[in-house]
Enzyme design. Sequence first.
Site, PDB file in Angstrom:
ATOM      1  N   ASN A  11       0.861  -1.180   0.000  1.00  0.00           N
ATOM      2  CA  ASN A  11       0.000   0.000   0.000  1.00  0.00           C
ATOM      3  C   ASN A  11       0.901   1.235   0.000  1.00  0.00           C
ATOM      4  O   ASN A  11       1.477   1.581   1.022  1.00  0.00           O
ATOM      5  CB  ASN A  11      -0.894  -0.033   1.251  1.00  0.00           C
ATOM      6  CG  ASN A  11      -1.714   1.237   1.415  1.00  0.00           C
ATOM      7  OD1 ASN A  11      -1.823   2.047   0.493  1.00  0.00           O
ATOM      8  ND2 ASN A  11      -2.287   1.424   2.606  1.00  0.00           N
ATOM      9  N   TRP A  12       1.020   1.863  -1.157  1.00  0.00           N
ATOM     10  CA  TRP A  12       1.967   2.984  -1.286  1.00  0.00           C
ATOM     11  C   TRP A  12       1.457   4.259  -0.639  1.00  0.00           C
ATOM     12  O   TRP A  12       2.192   5.214  -0.486  1.00  0.00           O
ATOM     13  CB  TRP A  12       2.256   3.259  -2.774  1.00  0.00           C
ATOM     14  CG  TRP A  12       2.996   2.173  -3.478  1.00  0.00           C
ATOM     15  CD1 TRP A  12       3.298   0.916  -3.003  1.00  0.00           C
ATOM     16  CD2 TRP A  12       3.558   2.234  -4.804  1.00  0.00           C
ATOM     17  NE1 TRP A  12       4.001   0.209  -3.942  1.00  0.00           N
ATOM     18  CE2 TRP A  12       4.168   0.993  -5.065  1.00  0.00           C
ATOM     19  CE3 TRP A  12       3.582   3.220  -5.786  1.00  0.00           C
ATOM     20  CZ2 TRP A  12       4.812   0.708  -6.275  1.00  0.00           C
ATOM     21  CZ3 TRP A  12       4.213   2.947  -6.984  1.00  0.00           C
ATOM     22  CH2 TRP A  12       4.826   1.703  -7.231  1.00  0.00           C
ATOM     23  N   LYS A  13       0.166   4.313  -0.329  1.00  0.00           N
ATOM     24  CA  LYS A  13      -0.437   5.544   0.194  1.00  0.00           C
ATOM     25  C   LYS A  13      -0.129   6.697  -0.776  1.00  0.00           C
ATOM     26  O   LYS A  13      -0.088   6.479  -1.981  1.00  0.00           O
ATOM     27  CB  LYS A  13       0.037   5.810   1.624  1.00  0.00           C
ATOM     28  CG  LYS A  13      -0.117   4.548   2.502  1.00  0.00           C
ATOM     29  CD  LYS A  13       0.044   4.773   3.947  1.00  0.00           C
ATOM     30  CE  LYS A  13      -0.135   3.447   4.679  1.00  0.00           C
ATOM     31  NZ  LYS A  13      -0.101   3.567   6.115  1.00  0.00           N
ATOM     32  N   HIS A 101      -9.616   1.490   4.623  1.00  0.00           N
ATOM     33  CA  HIS A 101      -8.352   1.624   5.356  1.00  0.00           C
ATOM     34  C   HIS A 101      -8.565   2.594   6.528  1.00  0.00           C
ATOM     35  O   HIS A 101      -9.338   3.546   6.415  1.00  0.00           O
ATOM     36  CB  HIS A 101      -7.270   2.157   4.411  1.00  0.00           C
ATOM     37  CG  HIS A 101      -5.909   2.126   5.031  1.00  0.00           C
ATOM     38  ND1 HIS A 101      -5.469   3.088   5.905  1.00  0.00           N
ATOM     39  CD2 HIS A 101      -4.909   1.219   4.928  1.00  0.00           C
ATOM     40  CE1 HIS A 101      -4.245   2.785   6.307  1.00  0.00           C
ATOM     41  NE2 HIS A 101      -3.875   1.649   5.731  1.00  0.00           N
ATOM     42  N   GLU A 103      -6.890   4.969   7.622  1.00  0.00           N
ATOM     43  CA  GLU A 103      -6.644   6.394   7.308  1.00  0.00           C
ATOM     44  C   GLU A 103      -7.861   6.987   6.606  1.00  0.00           C
ATOM     45  O   GLU A 103      -8.201   8.149   6.812  1.00  0.00           O
ATOM     46  CB  GLU A 103      -5.371   6.521   6.453  1.00  0.00           C
ATOM     47  CG  GLU A 103      -4.131   6.327   7.312  1.00  0.00           C
ATOM     48  CD  GLU A 103      -2.929   5.752   6.588  1.00  0.00           C
ATOM     49  OE1 GLU A 103      -2.869   5.788   5.346  1.00  0.00           O
ATOM     50  OE2 GLU A 103      -2.024   5.243   7.301  1.00  0.00           O
ATOM     51  N   GLU A 173      -5.764  -4.654  10.623  1.00  0.00           N
ATOM     52  CA  GLU A 173      -4.739  -3.630  10.824  1.00  0.00           C
ATOM     53  C   GLU A 173      -5.032  -2.856  12.100  1.00  0.00           C
ATOM     54  O   GLU A 173      -5.781  -1.862  12.072  1.00  0.00           O
ATOM     55  CB  GLU A 173      -4.735  -2.657   9.643  1.00  0.00           C
ATOM     56  CG  GLU A 173      -4.413  -3.306   8.324  1.00  0.00           C
ATOM     57  CD  GLU A 173      -3.723  -2.315   7.384  1.00  0.00           C
ATOM     58  OE1 GLU A 173      -2.629  -2.630   6.935  1.00  0.00           O
ATOM     59  OE2 GLU A 173      -4.276  -1.234   7.138  1.00  0.00           O
ATOM     60  N   GLY A 179       2.254   2.435  10.751  1.00  0.00           N
ATOM     61  CA  GLY A 179       3.220   3.528  10.579  1.00  0.00           C
ATOM     62  C   GLY A 179       3.914   3.932  11.865  1.00  0.00           C
ATOM     63  O   GLY A 179       4.560   4.977  11.926  1.00  0.00           O
ATOM     64  N   SER A 219       3.179  -2.031  10.403  1.00  0.00           N
ATOM     65  CA  SER A 219       4.624  -2.125  10.635  1.00  0.00           C
ATOM     66  C   SER A 219       5.198  -3.505  10.318  1.00  0.00           C
ATOM     67  O   SER A 219       6.076  -3.992  11.043  1.00  0.00           O
ATOM     68  CB  SER A 219       4.965  -1.692  12.071  1.00  0.00           C
ATOM     69  OG  SER A 219       4.541  -0.355  12.292  1.00  0.00           O
ATOM     70  N   GLY A 240       2.737  -1.060   4.384  1.00  0.00           N
ATOM     71  CA  GLY A 240       2.816   0.352   4.012  1.00  0.00           C
ATOM     72  C   GLY A 240       4.265   0.759   3.789  1.00  0.00           C
ATOM     73  O   GLY A 240       4.849   0.517   2.731  1.00  0.00           O
ATOM     74  N   GLY A 241       4.879   1.340   4.812  1.00  0.00           N
ATOM     75  CA  GLY A 241       6.224   1.915   4.697  1.00  0.00           C
ATOM     76  C   GLY A 241       7.240   0.990   4.036  1.00  0.00           C
ATOM     77  O   GLY A 241       7.985   1.406   3.143  1.00  0.00           O
TER      78      GLY A 241
END
Length: 258
Positions: A11-13, A101, A103, A173, A179, A219, A240-241
């Site tokens: 997930n590149w956001k 998600h 966010e 999640e 994150g 994470s 993500g990251g």
Amino acid sequence: MAERKPLISGNWKMHMNHLEAIQFIQKLSYALDQADYKSADVSIHPPFTNLRSAQTVLDADNIPVALGAQHCHWEERGAFTGEVSPTMLAKLAVSYVIAGHSERRQLFGETDDNVNLRLKAILAAGMTPIMCCGETLDEREADQTEARITDQVDGGLAGLKRDQVGAMVIAYEPVWAIGTGRTATPADAQAGCGLIRERVAANFGANAAAGVRIQYGGSVKPVNVAELMAQPDIDGALVGGASLEVDSFSRIIRFRLQ
Ligand code: PGA
């Protein structure tokens, strides 16, 4: 019971422009080989502006990485400034769409009801939803984890057919792990994913529960992926990251082979 093939999703956001996306995909394809694709399915979820370029590279170079999106509206067209419809995504050969998600829920007001509308629209357009759920730190500390996950799963999946649920993806999640560098312990991650599978079984039956792929997200890194994936109800990761670097993302994909 047939084994569920793990799905590792990046997930590149809101990261990377389309030129960076092309470079990333080319580098990723050099880093992965047939054994990697055999051991796990892989999807990448770039921002909307990159989808067309990403699709072209994946196609031209025959790279077996699935294209994913991060969000969509539920209507097919209309006066919805800034939104993108499921049929537009399907036209670009998008296979997976993330819905709900945390966010989007926290920053853009998404509710279980509109996550449910999104899931139905994603399925109607022939794509596979990845529905996210998970508790916040406050909910966890107030012993609300189970209630929160139950509400999100029941509300998000309401009215879907058994075979649709059995073929989709749900990501657990915990919001406090996203994150933050604070990964859930394998036991906590398993507890969340196990609860999701129980809810699916209760609402949609044993076959749907045996088929649905449940990812853990929050994470995930090369160092912790293997012990998370060893849990019986964890069938992949929403990353993500660590999905923004070819090295870390490919090491996560290769968790079984390390
Ligand atoms: P993270 O993000 O891996 O950076 O914690 C996960 C996600 O939001 O899907």
